[in-house]
Design an enzyme around this catalytic site. Structure first.
Site, mmCIF file in Angstrom:
data_model
loop_
_atom_site.group_PDB
_atom_site.id
_atom_site.type_symbol
_atom_site.label_atom_id
_atom_site.label_comp_id
_atom_site.label_asym_id
_atom_site.label_seq_id
_atom_site.Cartn_x
_atom_site.Cartn_y
_atom_site.Cartn_z
ATOM 1 N N GLN A 1 25.506 23.776 -26.388
ATOM 2 C CA GLN A 1 24.378 24.189 -27.220
ATOM 3 C C GLN A 1 24.683 25.515 -27.898
ATOM 4 O OE1 GLN A 1 21.098 22.684 -27.844
ATOM 5 N NE2 GLN A 1 21.341 24.250 -29.424
ATOM 6 N N ASP B 1 13.056 28.586 -26.084
ATOM 7 C CA ASP B 1 13.234 27.304 -25.406
ATOM 8 C C ASP B 1 11.933 26.999 -24.692
ATOM 9 O OD1 ASP B 1 14.340 25.018 -24.306
ATOM 10 O OD2 ASP B 1 15.599 26.057 -22.846
ATOM 11 N N HIS C 1 24.469 25.969 -20.601
ATOM 12 C CA HIS C 1 24.469 24.921 -21.633
ATOM 13 C C HIS C 1 25.411 25.373 -22.753
ATOM 14 C CE1 HIS C 1 23.336 21.494 -23.787
ATOM 15 N NE2 HIS C 1 22.048 21.709 -24.008
ATOM 16 N N ARG D 1 26.196 15.864 -17.566
ATOM 17 C CA ARG D 1 24.892 16.529 -17.698
ATOM 18 C C ARG D 1 24.190 16.349 -16.354
ATOM 19 N NH1 ARG D 1 21.655 17.851 -22.234
ATOM 20 N NH2 ARG D 1 19.397 17.646 -21.954
ATOM 21 N N CYS E 1 16.409 25.117 -29.186
ATOM 22 C CA CYS E 1 17.375 24.083 -28.799
ATOM 23 C C CYS E 1 16.756 22.700 -28.674
ATOM 24 C CB CYS E 1 18.062 24.484 -27.489
ATOM 25 S SG CYS E 1 16.928 24.820 -26.133
ATOM 26 N N ARG F 1 25.020 20.346 -33.383
ATOM 27 C CA ARG F 1 25.517 19.896 -32.080
ATOM 28 C C ARG F 1 26.657 18.896 -32.286
ATOM 29 N NH1 ARG F 1 22.457 19.965 -27.539
ATOM 30 N NH2 ARG F 1 24.436 19.345 -26.608
#
Length: 324
Positions: free
Chosen positions: A141, A238, A138, A111, A278, A306
């Site tokens: 996700q 988001d 991402h 990450r 998310c 997830r």
């Protein structure tokens, strides 16, 4: 399931998957979540438990915990490689770190900020490398997002997802994932905040491939939030300022206000529409409290998924034996 060929591969972008591989991962995640399929967790000649390294340069709640719990539930182990307490934080070349971690670990989730940094790890490590978030994409996700949508509607192809807000990494992976799945995707952003043209072109190419299967897919980037949402089955948003952009947050609020997911916009969507985010969320900014906590919200299912989606991904990349 067409997932056997995923063994040993990297997952750096959602575009790394074929349609059959994506469908196989979603099916496996569904079965693992239901407890109808399990993975035998042993690697190497000694048949030992595998080790997942988490190398996170950005703060994380869901990604860190979901990967950790998924690996523990698979019977593996997790090593937290905080860059601030490793030589990575002191300037050791990525290529050197990657080659050393390759000797210790079985799989690595990263990450970080730049996609180029992630690619360097993948180039120099032979073990599978997973994109756990970069500024560019991402994909983990989006895998969980599609699992959540599939749970809600049964099928993905033909559905319409409207994304409102910043054309960021989440928007990028959604464009690719929805196009691959045969979903129409409409991204509504303020001017100058659109997703990168390279990603849009890539999504259009995936949509064109789907058109050959009899499922034409619409890819739209617009500044009209109302037009994007009208008739859509999924509303997605988001935060308006991603990690590293906190200094712009206050300035962005008036620019992004017309793209807030609220009761007015939800009313013009499909009556059976679901709402996704998310997380983390800034309630009252990109989404209202009422919509986030309303009956059409699937945000908490999305967060749970997830773990299930990443468990399926880990099992496939490590080549675990699947047992009913």
């Amino acid at each position: 399931m067409s997932v056997a060929q995923l063994k040993g591969r990297d997952f750096l972008s959602f575009a790394d998957l074929s349609l059959a591989e994506m469908q196989g991962l979603l099916q496996l995640a569904t079965q693992m979540k239901a407890g109808t399929l399990h993975a035998q967790c042993r690697v190497g000649p000694q048949q030992r438990s595998p080790i997942l390294g988490l190398l996170f340069s950005k703060a994380s709640t869901r990604t860190r915990v979901s990967f950790s719990v998924a690996m523990y539930q698979l019977g593996g182990q997790v090593l937290d490689l905080n860059p601030t307490v490793t030589q990575v934080g002191r300037g050791e070349p990525i290529a050197d770190t990657a080659r050393v971690l390759d000797r210790y670990l079985d799989i690595l989730a990263i990450r970080t900020y730049g996609q180029d940094e992630l690619q360097t790890y993948a180039d120099y490590a032979q073990i599978p490398v997973i994109n756990a978030l970069t500024d560019w994409e991402h994909p983990c996700q989006t895998l969980a997002d599609l699992l959540t949508v599939q749970e809600a509607f049964g099928e993905l192809a033909g559905l319409t997802l409207a994304y409102l807000g910043d054309g960021n990494n989440v928007a990028h992976s959604l464009l690719l994932g929805c196009a691959l799945a045969g979903m129409h995707v409409r991204v509504a952003t303020p001017p100058d905040y659109e997703p990168h043209p390279e990603i849009v072109a890539q999504a259009q190419q995936l949509a064109a491939l789907r058109a050959g299967t009899g499922t034409p897919t619409e890819i739209v980037v617009t500044h009209d939030a109302l037009a994007a949402v009208e008739g859509s089955q999924i509303l997605y948003t988001d935060v308006w300022a991603s990690m590293g952009q906190e200094g712009e947050a206050d300035d962005r609020i008036p620019i992004f206000q017309p793209y807030q997911v609220n009761e007015t916009l939800l009313a013009v969507a499909d009556p059976e529409a679901i709402v996704l985010h998310c997380l983390p969320a800034h309630r009252g900014e990109e989404i209202t409290e009422g919509v986030m906590e309303g009956q059409q919200s699937r945000i908490w299912d999305q967060a749970e998924n997830r773990m299930h989606a990443q468990k399926a991904l880990l099992a496939c990349l490590l080549g675990f034996t699947l047992i009913p």
